[in-house]
Design a protein around this motif. Structure first.
Motif, PDB file in Angstrom:
ATOM      1  N   VAL A 121      43.138  23.163  40.688  1.00  0.00           N
ATOM      2  CA  VAL A 121      42.889  22.733  42.064  1.00  0.00           C
ATOM      3  C   VAL A 121      42.264  23.870  42.863  1.00  0.00           C
ATOM      4  O   VAL A 121      41.280  23.680  43.595  1.00  0.00           O
ATOM      5  CB  VAL A 121      44.200  22.251  42.720  1.00  0.00           C
ATOM      6  N   VAL A 122      42.825  25.070  42.728  1.00  0.00           N
ATOM      7  CA  VAL A 122      42.314  26.207  43.490  1.00  0.00           C
ATOM      8  C   VAL A 122      40.894  26.557  43.061  1.00  0.00           C
ATOM      9  O   VAL A 122      39.996  26.746  43.896  1.00  0.00           O
ATOM     10  CB  VAL A 122      43.250  27.418  43.327  1.00  0.00           C
ATOM     11  N   LEU A 123      40.664  26.630  41.757  1.00  0.00           N
ATOM     12  CA  LEU A 123      39.361  27.057  41.255  1.00  0.00           C
ATOM     13  C   LEU A 123      38.281  26.001  41.451  1.00  0.00           C
ATOM     14  O   LEU A 123      37.093  26.309  41.347  1.00  0.00           O
ATOM     15  CB  LEU A 123      39.468  27.422  39.772  1.00  0.00           C
ATOM     16  N   SER A 124      38.683  24.771  41.713  1.00  0.00           N
ATOM     17  CA  SER A 124      37.690  23.728  41.966  1.00  0.00           C
ATOM     18  C   SER A 124      37.105  23.813  43.370  1.00  0.00           C
ATOM     19  O   SER A 124      36.074  23.203  43.648  1.00  0.00           O
ATOM     20  CB  SER A 124      38.307  22.348  41.743  1.00  0.00           C
ATOM     21  N   VAL A 125      37.756  24.572  44.256  1.00  0.00           N
ATOM     22  CA  VAL A 125      37.279  24.668  45.635  1.00  0.00           C
ATOM     23  C   VAL A 125      36.847  26.080  46.019  1.00  0.00           C
ATOM     24  O   VAL A 125      36.325  26.284  47.105  1.00  0.00           O
ATOM     25  CB  VAL A 125      38.365  24.186  46.630  1.00  0.00           C
ATOM     26  N   ALA A 128      34.463  30.578  41.033  1.00  0.00           N
ATOM     27  CA  ALA A 128      35.187  31.062  39.856  1.00  0.00           C
ATOM     28  C   ALA A 128      34.565  32.362  39.357  1.00  0.00           C
ATOM     29  O   ALA A 128      34.010  32.428  38.266  1.00  0.00           O
ATOM     30  CB  ALA A 128      35.179  30.000  38.757  1.00  0.00           C
ATOM     31  N   ASN A 129      34.649  33.434  40.173  1.00  0.00           N
ATOM     32  CA  ASN A 129      34.188  34.738  39.726  1.00  0.00           C
ATOM     33  C   ASN A 129      35.367  35.558  39.209  1.00  0.00           C
ATOM     34  O   ASN A 129      36.515  35.101  39.214  1.00  0.00           O
ATOM     35  CB  ASN A 129      33.464  35.471  40.859  1.00  0.00           C
ATOM     36  N   LEU A 130      35.095  36.785  38.780  1.00  0.00           N
ATOM     37  CA  LEU A 130      36.143  37.604  38.182  1.00  0.00           C
ATOM     38  C   LEU A 130      37.282  37.879  39.154  1.00  0.00           C
ATOM     39  O   LEU A 130      38.464  37.788  38.796  1.00  0.00           O
ATOM     40  CB  LEU A 130      35.553  38.935  37.680  1.00  0.00           C
ATOM     41  N   VAL A 131      36.943  38.221  40.390  1.00  0.00           N
ATOM     42  CA  VAL A 131      37.973  38.546  41.375  1.00  0.00           C
ATOM     43  C   VAL A 131      38.864  37.341  41.638  1.00  0.00           C
ATOM     44  O   VAL A 131      40.104  37.444  41.675  1.00  0.00           O
ATOM     45  CB  VAL A 131      37.327  39.044  42.680  1.00  0.00           C
ATOM     46  N   THR A 132      38.259  36.182  41.802  1.00  0.00           N
ATOM     47  CA  THR A 132      39.035  34.966  42.053  1.00  0.00           C
ATOM     48  C   THR A 132      39.942  34.632  40.886  1.00  0.00           C
ATOM     49  O   THR A 132      41.120  34.292  41.063  1.00  0.00           O
ATOM     50  CB  THR A 132      38.098  33.785  42.336  1.00  0.00           C
ATOM     51  N   LEU A 133      39.408  34.738  39.672  1.00  0.00           N
ATOM     52  CA  LEU A 133      40.210  34.443  38.490  1.00  0.00           C
ATOM     53  C   LEU A 133      41.415  35.371  38.392  1.00  0.00           C
ATOM     54  O   LEU A 133      42.539  34.938  38.113  1.00  0.00           O
ATOM     55  CB  LEU A 133      39.344  34.572  37.230  1.00  0.00           C
TER      56      LEU A 133
END
Length: 272
Positions: A121-125, A128-133
């Protein structure tokens, strides 16, 4: 160190190979990570030691660079989850009262949501880069580390040496990091290896679902996704990263088991 069991030696050797290949990926990889150098799914040869992938890129180079990304993201996310989860758990136990209760109930609330669904859910909005992951993976895993660290710290918190530190007037930070944490390291070290492997599998799952490392960058889960159609034709390109994930998981667990046995025996020797 003079009496390392064979299983731990094997684990150290395999783990070291993975770490060294990740560190020196730029020197070891024969081709660029996104460089198309041959035909689709060429077999292993002198030119391509592991063959090529679904669009003609060297699979060995993709595996080396993919291992670098996989290990880096997993290590960083594990460090984030352990540093934050352990600190919160130990502080909650020492402070106690409403702070411990409120934080524990909040952790229980987060844990009630399936981790993979939460991440999807989080990554769909968000991008999806390295920091976010790293942030998403690390923060979601804080809950597991918190529960383990708190369970261990509750028993240690009632020990005589902790009470003596309180009577001396030591601050909360001193009690947490000088009295409780050193005596909680044994189970935490074993859990560290397990959480790292969980991060590797978590990242691989996200990449396989298309929300992890984005092409043309590589990680082992993404390589499995890119080459899964080849299994229908008997092409093993998708199995190679799966074998690498399994080998890393087994080797890290062998090392973690050895470290756990050493720290437990040392702790028992000091108490005796």
């Amino acid at each position: 160190m003079k009496r390392i069991p064979l299983s731990a030696l094997i684990g150290l050797f395999i783990t070291s190979l993975f770490l060294l290949s990740a560190i020196f990926a730029d020197f070891l990889a024969p081709y660029g990570v996104a460089e198309v150098v041959g035909d689709v799914w060429e077999p292993a040869s002198d030119r391509f030691l592991l063959g090529t992938d679904s669009i003609g890129r060297d699979l060995l180079s993709r595996m080396i660079y993919g291992g670098q990304v996989t290990i880096f993201v997993a290590l960083t996310a594990t460090a984030l989850s352990f540093s934050l989860g352990t600190s919160l758990a130990l502080i909650a136990v020492v402070v106690g009262g409403w702070f411990d209760m409120a934080l524990s109930r909040f952790i229980d609330l987060i844990m009630s949501i399936p981790t993979l669904i939460f991440a999807l859910v989080v990554l769909s909005v968000v991008p999806a880069n390295l920091v976010t992951l790293i942030l998403v993976m690390g923060l979601l895993d804080v809950t597991r580390v918190y529960r383990l660290a708190r369970a261990v710290a509750v028993d240690i918190n009632v020990m005589d040496y902790v009470e003596a530190a309180r009577l001396r007037g030591e601050q909360t930070v001193w009690i947490v990091f000088r009295e409780i944490l050193p005596n909680a390291l044994s189970p935490l070290v074993a859990e560290l290896g397990l959480r790292f492997i969980f991060m590797v599998l978590f990242l691989s799952t996200l990449s396989f679902l298309g929300l992890g490392i984005q092409p043309p960058a590589a990680d082992w889960g993404g390589i499995v996704k890119e080459n899964k159609e080849g299994l229908i034709y008997g092409i093993s390109a998708a199995l190679i990263p799966a074998i690498a994930i399994a080998a890393l998981a087994i080797s890290v667990n062998l090392v973690a088991d050895w470290v756990l046995s050493k720290t437990t025996s040392l702790k028992g020797g000091r108490n005796g």
